[in-house]
Design an enzyme around this catalytic site. Structure first.
Site, PDB file in Angstrom:
ATOM      1  N   HIS A   1       0.473  -1.216  -0.134  1.00  0.00           N
ATOM      2  CA  HIS A   1       0.022  -0.206  -0.115  1.00  0.00           C
ATOM      3  C   HIS A   1       0.927   1.146  -0.159  1.00  0.00           C
ATOM      4  O   HIS A   1       1.864   1.376   1.464  1.00  0.00           O
ATOM      5  CB  HIS A   1      -0.670  -0.155   1.659  1.00  0.00           C
TER       6      HIS A   1
ATOM      7  N   TYR B   1       3.495   2.230  13.041  1.00  0.00           N
ATOM      8  CA  TYR B   1       3.681   3.032  12.672  1.00  0.00           C
ATOM      9  C   TYR B   1       3.405   4.182  12.361  1.00  0.00           C
ATOM     10  O   TYR B   1       1.654   4.315  13.309  1.00  0.00           O
ATOM     11  CB  TYR B   1       3.194   2.690  11.095  1.00  0.00           C
TER      12      TYR B   1
END
Length: 475
Positions: free
Chosen positions: A68, A131
């Site tokens: 992605h 993240y």
């Protein structure tokens, strides 16, 4: 347990960084600084301004997620376990399709720039993958996806995808040949219909650049949602209320403060919140004109009138944006009505104007100012304040007017010199105070590789090019 120093390693994908993180451990376990802004930016990691943290927990070995590419930057790390990470550049440009892989555990992190596809496969059970991102998640955000099994990328997954734990969605993503690359972020130019805005269109063109007039974006409105700011990298604020005399009236004063000060402050907040570079065009009117010499960039602000006061307030606000260029200029000449064209019209009509002869400065031609702004952006010059005007020996307005009369074939002695006080007294309406000395020092802009042309030579060239058209229009 790793206690190696913080280290940053570049990869074949531009902007993608592999970072070694020191782990400090004892019999209880370990501790690490997963993101420490001062140390990491000093080591070369971009100061990307994270605003949200996400964690993906993966129960089984072989869990595989991605590829992605998202419209924000990411700082990826592992809290527990290990992963095989894979990154594919999906940005438009020569590096499109470049692949980088690495095994990461708690001692390694990766900075992933916007538009680079990210994927991973777990190598240990119970892996927690973290993240940080510099924009808030939105359902309307545009992602770019790549099939995990793409033959061109040819990622050597440790666990074959036939045995991996994957979502049906990840299995169905397009191959590289069908991917529409992620376009670079854009530049937004405000004040597009003004003298500088028109010049910026000539210099910057239309590729990756949007132009907004006052009707398109009102600096007095709420700017937080006025644009999809994640789509931009840079905003050039060439918009301003520049009616110097009108700014002294009650209505003009309110407008000048709303646009020049409050609008600039709102742009600075947007730039800080979204990591944008803000280019803000300022003026010699932030000084009172009493300095004996060329004004340096760091000279104390000392505006005389409302226009200068509002521009000085805007400068102070913009300086708070982490990535800013304040471009201070003077005596701008561009498309449409300007001082030179006014003087030519007076010369053609046989008039003998009185022109101020005790204000000194240098002309700045809008195309040269636009080129200086482009140079600052393209060269990634250090952020801060830069004076940009024409170079050479200063002139007075009366001297400029005489040059126009001469170029038009008229007697320059028809231009009568007058003091600032005398001109104000004869104006018939209130005039704003103006700096007598508008000469700005040019050492800093020269120091980053832009050499402003001599304004007297630019004036001669401009008149030579424009006068025939003015005569034709008058005839």
């Amino acid at each position: 347990m790793s206690a190696d120093p913080l280290a940053v390693q570049r990869t074949p994908i531009p902007g993608l960084l592999l970072v070694s993180l020191p782990l400090h451990g004892d019999e209880r376990g370990w501790f690490k600084e997963n993101w420490e802004r001062t140390k990491m930016t000093a080591a070369g990691v971009p100061d990307f301004g994270p605003v949200q943290q996400n964690i993906s927990y993966n129960e089984q070995v072989g869990t595989t997620r991605g590829i992605h590419a998202e419209p924000w930057d990411k700082w990826i790390s592992v809290a527990t376990g290990r992963v095989f990470g894979a990154w594919v550049d999906l940005r438009d440009g020569p590096s499109f399709g470049t692949v980088f892989t690495a095994e990461i555990d708690p001692s390694r992190a990766v900075f992933v720039p916007r538009g680079v596809g990210n994927a991973y496969q777990t190598l240990d059970p119970g892996t927690a993958y973290s993240y940080l991102v510099n924009d808030h998640w939105s359902a309307s955000a545009e992602y770019v996806f790549l099939n995990l099994a793409d033959e061109t990328a040819a990622i050597a997954w440790p666990i074959p995808l036939s045995r991996a734990v994957m979502s049906a969605k990840d299995r169905a993503h397009p191959r590289l040949g069908d991917v529409i690359p992620v376009a670079p972020r854009k530049v937004l130019v405000l004040g597009a219909n003004g003298q500088l805005g028109i010049a910026l269109r000539r210099v910057l063109g239309d590729r990756r650049v949007e132009y907004a007039s006052h009707e398109d974006l009102d600096l007095g409105a709420d700017l937080s949602s006025a644009r999809p700011w994640r789509d931009y990298d840079t905003v050039v604020n060439a918009a301003a209320f520049t009616a110097v005399d009108a700014a002294e009236s009650p209505q003009g004063r309110a407008t000048a403060w709303r646009v020049n000060a409050e609008g600039a402050a709102a742009l600075a907040r947007v730039a800080a919140d979204h990591g944008l570079t803000l280019v803000h065009v300022s003026t010699d009117y932030v000084f009172d004109g009493t300095f004996d010499g060329e004004y340096p960039e760091d000279h104390a602000l000392s505006p005389l009138g409302v226009y200068g006061q509002t521009k000085a307030a805007g400068d102070i606000a913009v300086a708070a944006a982490p990535r800013h260029y304040i471009v201070r200029t003077s005596w701008v000449i561009g498309a449409g009505r300007n001082f030179l064209r006014t003087m030519h019209d007076l010369a053609a009509r046989g008039a003998s104007p009185s022109v101020v002869d005790d204000q000194r400065g240098r002309l700045t031609f809008a195309d040269d100012l636009a080129r200086a702004i482009a140079h600052l952006l393209e060269s990634h010059a250090p952020y801060g304040v830069y004076n940009v005007t024409g170079a050479g020996e200063p002139m007075t307005w009366a001297e400029v007017a005489r040059e126009v009369f001469s170029a038009a074939g008229q007697d320059p002695d028809r231009v009568a010199p007058v003091s600032t006080e005398g001109y104000s007294a004869s104006a018939g309406s209130p005039t704003a105070p103006r700096p007598r000395n508008s000469v700005l020092a040019l050492g800093r802009i020269r120091g980053v590789g832009f050499d402003p042309p001599d304004h007297r030579e630019s004036l001669a060239a401009y008149l030579s090019a424009e006068l025939p058209g003015w005569r034709a229009a008058a005839g």
